[in-house]
Structure formats: C-alpha cells, structure tokens
Design an enzyme around this catalytic site. Structure first.
Site, PDB file in Angstrom:
ATOM      1  N   GLY A   1       0.944  -1.342   0.110  1.00  0.00           N
ATOM      2  CA  GLY A   1      -0.135  -0.099   0.117  1.00  0.00           C
ATOM      3  C   GLY A   1       0.976   1.246  -0.163  1.00  0.00           C
ATOM      4  O   GLY A   1       2.013   1.011   0.093  1.00  0.00           O
ATOM      5  N   CYS A   2       0.216   2.462  -0.153  1.00  0.00           N
ATOM      6  CA  CYS A   2       1.175   3.671  -0.186  1.00  0.00           C
ATOM      7  C   CYS A   2       1.726   3.902   1.293  1.00  0.00           C
ATOM      8  O   CYS A   2       2.553   4.314   1.500  1.00  0.00           O
ATOM      9  CB  CYS A   2       0.214   4.847  -0.437  1.00  0.00           C
TER      10      CYS A   2
END
Lengths: 406, 138
Positions: B50-51
């Site tokens: 994920g970011c």
C-alpha cells in the site's frame, strides 16, 4: 513587519471547522493549501456574473473574461519577475507543466545519447516525465545523489555535468525534506554545458520570492493550489526563445492560426501552448491568490513560516525519540520526521482522530524514502495561517501517539 | 463457527467501546496477539503493497480448509489484519468466496478500507478471496 495572524486566519473559512469533534489543525499545506475568501469569491463571482469563453467573442462578457484572464497572466509575470507575458503559459498544474516540456523536448531537441539530470529528492512528477522522455528518445537519466543531511551532493552534480547533458530538472524546495536547493548556482553550472534547466517550483512558490530573471532558468513550473489558489491551474514559465523553438503540446482550438486539411499553422506565444478552453475560473482565482500573497508580502509569509519551523523543530527535539529527515542548513516550510518505533501510518491515524491533519507516507517521492531506508515519514507542512498554538496541540498529539504505541 | 458468527462476535466485542481511543487500544492489543508470521512467508512475493503500510499474506490448504498467515508493519493495520485472519482463516473456499465482509464497517473502521488510505487492506481482502478461489480446486 509583524503580520496579523488572527486577521489572516479569519479569511479562511475551511480552517474554522471541527474534524472528529476537535478543532482542525491543518498541517498538510505541502499537499494543498486552504483558500482565502478573496479567492473563493473571485471564482464564485466569475461563475455567477462573468462567465464567458475567452479570446473568441465580440460581446461584452467575452471581452471582460478575456481581460481578467490576461490580467492574471500579467500578475503571474510580475509575481515571478518574468520579462514578458508571452513567457507565461497556463497549464493544469506543475505536473502538466513538466510533462509539457518533457514531451515537447522529446519531439524536438532531445536525441539518443543525451543526458537528463534530475536529483534523488524529486517528486514523482519531476522524475516520471523524464523517464518517459528517455524511453522515447534513447536519452539517459542521471541522478544527483543526496547527502544524509538532505542536501544535494554538489560535487557529484559537477561530475555528472558534461557535454551530453541536455536538461537539468530539479526542485527549488523539496516537498519531502524541505531542503532549499542552491538552484541559482546549479543553473549557472548547467549553462556552462549549454544544458536547459527546468525548476519544479511547486513547493517553493508559497514559501519564497521567485525571480526567474535572476535565476536565469529556462523553465519554472508551479501550481496555484499550493499557493492559496484553486486546483486545476498551474504555470509554466519558459524563456521566449526556447518556447518558440519547441513544437506545441496539445493541438486544438486556440493554439492555431489557420486550420486547413492540407496542414495547420500554430498561434504565437503564449497561446501556442494553451489549446482548448482553459480553466478560466481557476486562472482568475490564481490572480486573487497572488494579490493575497502580495498584500501580506511574500517575505513576511516566509519569515512567519520560518519562525514556525524553528519552533516546531525545537519542540520536537524537546519531545525526544524523534528522527528528523531533511536537516539542510537551508530549509523551508516543513518538517519531516519519524517517531522512533512508531509506524507513520499508525501515528497519522491517531493524529487524525485528534483533528490534526499531517501527511504520512512517501509524499510522492518514493526514491527519497528508499534512500533513507524508511517506509515513509510524518510531514507537518506550514502555511501563513498556522500558529504556534497549533504546533503545541500537535506536540500534545504526538505525546498521545507515543503513549499508545510504546 | 461460521464466518457470520465470528463477524457478529467481533461486532459485539467492539460495541463495548465508547470512543475511538478504546477501539484503537483494543486493535493494538489484537495486533500483539496475532502470531508472528513465519519468516519463510514474510517475503516480497507475499507483499501487498500500500502507499502507507505493507501487508504480507500467505495462504495454504489444510484438511479442506484455507489457512491464512498475515502480517503488517503498521500496528493498526496489523490489528485489522488479525481480525480478518480470525474471520476467514480455517474456513472453506466456498464460504470465503461468498462472504460479505461487513464487520469492519460495523465496528466503525471503514475508513481503513478506503482507497485513499492505500494501506493494503482492500487489496488484501481481494487477495484472500483469490487464494480461496485458487486453492478451491486443489
């Protein structure tokens, strides 16, 4: 001249709200700034009373809108001290500005074997367009390394420059670390090799006075939304000679002189690069944002933010257990850090519950995070309306975070 | 217990909490209870990026049931991962594929599944269902 912060804050409706039942502390100005009433009014007023397409009508509304749009262009020219209004191109933002240059250079000047220099602390928008340009033309991307302090390795930059260097593209102020890069010097060094220079000024324009003639860069790019203006509008400054040399970006209405199926000819600057109906309301909003900043004084804004940065940094040191990223001697506008033993996502989530908005993660600068071997940082980025009291609230929030995750 | 029964149990547990801080304190506790993921599974190929935070996921079939091993580098994410493993691990492929995971919204943590959070959780749930589908035939 001390600026009246309460008076300034009163002009920003968005600041006076609660988030999760707590008063909002907005420290995510690096992502986007809040807007003063004068900007909101300019946009509302345009749609309520002044809306008309520009550059093409003979009626009053059209002429009025055109005047306002072109006034904004002149306001930008003056704001960054460009020589001519034809050197000011309105785009959708910094990302589009950089893509415009990269694309147009790819279709003209850039050739196989050329070298494009970027730095290790660039935002993705000043990396990816150049990677695409290299893919298209066979040019090579070179990267100026960053020192542990967050400053660029100038000796390495010197070594990278050579006769093959076609473009140097660097940011003025780093959005991830806050480093103010010595761009005037870097531009002068690039000129010795006849390389073109593009400066990503997205993060700098709200925090520093920009003088493109003094910098002598070939291109300077920034967005309105980081400097109290609306989203969807940005600026590309380009020197007249180079803008005349490269081909247009988007084809269509406005950017043409004559259209025939046998072939079309292009309009002169700046319209050559402004195809289609632009974000007229946004451009008018930008003019109001410039007026807002000029009335307070860019130097005054910078001084206030600097004071906040020093205060926040000292409070963080006092808090303890903080690792800072980006401790350049010359820094502006933001502090990037981690709480030892706490993942930034966890910290950001808890701070949000306390009404505090910061940014966590890689800040669209993954290479920076890779360089320092971290998943991301916590970033508090300031604007003219932030206060020391907000910093105090922020520190209390961090104490809470440390307690929860220790 | 069925997936639905476990979800209801979790919703009941969270109903005891009055505010967000108690919820997050509980999640932090849950994250500590999640068995440490075997290093042989904590690999890049099992990473759901994920970011903001990373999630590792590995699945295998045992006695006709799907067993999940999962981990995250962020504690809150790890707490939610622990809940997801509790709900879905040890169930049949059919049950996992057909389930509606509504407990996260019911306990007021829907924000952690939003696109902007980019914490790998949404992708992880999708991946858990993919695994269930892939291992169904085996």
């Amino acid at each position: 001249m001390a600026i009246n912060i309460p008076h300034i804050r009163a002009q920003f409706p968005a600041l006076h709200q609660e988030v999760n039942n707590k008063p909002l502390v907005y420290f995510d100005n690096g992502a986007t700034s809040q807007k003063p009433q004068i900007v909101i009014d300019a946009i509302n007023n345009y749609y309520a009373k002044e809306n008309s397409n520009i550059h093409r009508g003979v009626h009053f509304l059209s002429q009025q809108a055109t005047d306002k749009y072109e006034n904004s262009r002149e306001a930008v020219r003056r704001f960054i001290n460009a020589k001519r209004t034809k050197e000011i191109i309105f785009t959708r933002g910094t990302t589009e500005s950089i893509n415009l240059v990269a694309s147009c250079l790819s279709r003209s000047i850039l050739k196989k074997g050329d070298e494009i220099i970027v730095s290790a602390i660039e935002h993705h928008s000043n990396i990816v367009p150049w990677q695409m340009a290299c893919e298209q033309t066979g040019a090579k991307l070179k990267v100026i390394p960053v020192l542990d302090s967050g400053e660029l390795d100038m000796a390495a930059y010197e070594d990278l420059l050579n006769n093959k260097t076609a473009i140097v593209a660097v940011n003025h102020i780093s959005n991830a670390l806050g480093t103010i890069n010595p761009i005037k010097k870097m531009i002068a060094m690039a000129k010795k090799y006849n390389a073109l220079t593009l400066i990503d000024g997205a993060q700098a324009i709200p925090h520093a006075k920009v003088n493109v003639q003094d910098l002598d860069c070939d291109f300077y790019c920034f967005s309105a939304h980081k400097m109290y203006g609306p989203t969807g509008v940005g600026v590309l400054f380009g020197k007249e000679d180079i803008l005349n040399e490269i081909p247009p970006y988007h084809g269509g209405g406005e950017m043409i002189k004559e259209v025939k199926f046998e072939g079309s000819t292009y309009n002169e600057l700046p319209f050559k690069f402004e195809g289609g109906t632009p974000n007229i309301a946004g451009v008018i909003g930008l003019e109001a944002a410039i007026r807002f900043m000029e009335e307070i004084g860019v130097d005054n804004i910078a001084a206030h933010e600097d004071e906040l940065l020093q205060y926040a940094t000292s409070k963080l040191i006092e808090l303890g257990g903080i690792k800072f990223y980006g401790q350049a001697k010359e820094k502006a506008g933001l502090v990037s850090f981690l709480i030892e033993g706490v993942h930034p996502y966890d910290a950001g989530t808890v701070l949000d519950k306390l009404g505090i908005a910061i940014r966590t993660g890689h800040h669209c600068a993954q290479p920076v995070m890779d360089r320092f071997g971290i998943p991301g940082t916590m970033r508090a980025s300031f604007a003219v309306y932030n206060t020391k009291e907000e910093v105090d609230t922020f520190i209390e929030g961090l104490k809470r975070v440390k307690l929860m995750f220790s | 217990m069925t997936i639905q029964e476990i979800q209801e149990e979790i919703i009941d547990e969270f109903d005891m909490f009055d505010d967000w801080m108690q919820k997050y304190d509980y999640l932090i506790e849950l994250s500590k209870d999640l068995p440490a993921m075997d290093t042989k599974y904590r690999l890049d190929e099992n990473l759901i990026k994920g970011c903001q935070s990373k999630v590792w996921l590995h699945a295998e079939k045992e006695d006709g049931k799907i067993i999940f091993h999962a981990d995250s580098d962020a504690i809150i994410t790890k707490g939610i991962v622990a809940l997801l493993v509790r709900v879905l691990s040890g169930q049949s492929s059919e049950a996992i594929i057909n389930t509606e995971l509504d407990f996260i919204e019911a306990i007021g943590l829907k924000e952690h599944l939003s696109m902007t959070r980019s914490n790998g959780l949404l992708a992880m749930i999708k991946q858990m269902k993919f695994y269930a589908l892939a291992l169904q035939a085996k």
